[in-house]
Design a protein around this motif. Structure first.
Motif, mmCIF file in Angstrom:
data_model
loop_
_atom_site.group_PDB
_atom_site.id
_atom_site.type_symbol
_atom_site.label_atom_id
_atom_site.label_comp_id
_atom_site.label_asym_id
_atom_site.label_seq_id
_atom_site.Cartn_x
_atom_site.Cartn_y
_atom_site.Cartn_z
ATOM 1 N N UNK A 30 0.831 -1.203 0.000
ATOM 2 C CA UNK A 30 0.000 0.000 0.000
ATOM 3 C C UNK A 30 0.872 1.261 0.000
ATOM 4 N N UNK A 31 1.917 1.260 0.814
ATOM 5 C CA UNK A 31 2.841 2.401 0.858
ATOM 6 C C UNK A 31 3.489 2.601 -0.504
ATOM 7 N N UNK A 32 3.907 1.502 -1.120
ATOM 8 C CA UNK A 32 4.547 1.577 -2.443
ATOM 9 C C UNK A 32 3.564 2.112 -3.481
ATOM 10 N N UNK A 33 2.335 1.649 -3.435
ATOM 11 C CA UNK A 33 1.318 2.103 -4.392
ATOM 12 C C UNK A 33 1.033 3.592 -4.215
ATOM 13 N N UNK A 34 0.959 4.053 -2.965
ATOM 14 C CA UNK A 34 0.729 5.483 -2.721
ATOM 15 C C UNK A 34 1.890 6.317 -3.253
ATOM 16 N N UNK A 35 3.110 5.828 -3.034
ATOM 17 C CA UNK A 35 4.294 6.552 -3.497
ATOM 18 C C UNK A 35 4.289 6.644 -5.026
ATOM 19 N N UNK A 36 3.977 5.531 -5.689
ATOM 20 C CA UNK A 36 3.929 5.528 -7.156
ATOM 21 C C UNK A 36 2.821 6.449 -7.662
ATOM 22 N N UNK A 37 1.703 6.470 -6.955
ATOM 23 C CA UNK A 37 0.583 7.319 -7.341
ATOM 24 C C UNK A 37 0.973 8.794 -7.249
ATOM 25 N N UNK A 38 1.648 9.150 -6.154
ATOM 26 C CA UNK A 38 2.091 10.547 -6.001
ATOM 27 C C UNK A 38 3.082 10.921 -7.095
ATOM 28 N N UNK A 39 3.982 9.987 -7.414
ATOM 29 C CA UNK A 39 4.975 10.242 -8.465
ATOM 30 C C UNK A 39 4.279 10.441 -9.810
ATOM 31 N N UNK A 40 3.265 9.632 -10.080
ATOM 32 C CA UNK A 40 2.522 9.745 -11.338
ATOM 33 C C UNK A 40 1.764 11.077 -11.395
ATOM 34 N N UNK A 41 1.168 11.479 -10.265
ATOM 35 C CA UNK A 41 0.462 12.765 -10.206
ATOM 36 C C UNK A 41 1.419 13.919 -10.478
ATOM 37 N N UNK A 42 2.599 13.842 -9.891
ATOM 38 C CA UNK A 42 3.599 14.897 -10.083
ATOM 39 C C UNK A 42 4.042 14.957 -11.541
ATOM 40 N N UNK A 43 4.261 13.801 -12.141
ATOM 41 C CA UNK A 43 4.674 13.747 -13.550
ATOM 42 C C UNK A 43 3.574 14.310 -14.452
ATOM 43 N N UNK A 44 2.323 13.996 -14.140
ATOM 44 C CA UNK A 44 1.205 14.499 -14.931
ATOM 45 C C UNK A 44 1.113 16.020 -14.814
ATOM 46 N N UNK A 45 1.309 16.544 -13.599
ATOM 47 C CA UNK A 45 1.261 17.997 -13.390
ATOM 48 C C UNK A 45 2.384 18.677 -14.164
ATOM 49 N N UNK A 46 3.574 18.091 -14.163
ATOM 50 C CA UNK A 46 4.702 18.665 -14.901
ATOM 51 C C UNK A 46 4.430 18.629 -16.402
#
Length: 55
Positions: A30-46
């Motif tokens: 779950x922690x790994x999935x949340x981290x990947x999700x945040x990374x994906x959100x950041x990449x999408x925003x960029x």
């Protein structure tokens, strides 16, 4: 009889350790999935920002 009690206790202990390990593994996933999700959100925003600058 006492041997059976020790066996039952050992079996219960092993079962508890197994459940604990499974819970820990689930929490780590779950922690790994949340981290990947945040990374994906950041990449999408960029990407959105880069696109807005390019237009």
């Amino acid at each position: 009889m006492e041997h059976l009690i020790h066996e039952d206790l050992a079996r219960a202990h092993v079962g508890a350790r197994l459940r604990e390990a499974q819970l820990t593994r689930r929490e780590q996933q779950l922690v790994r999935a949340k981290r990947l999700s945040r990374r994906a959100e950041r990449a999408a925003a960029q990407a959105r920002l880069a696109l807005a600058r390019a237009l």
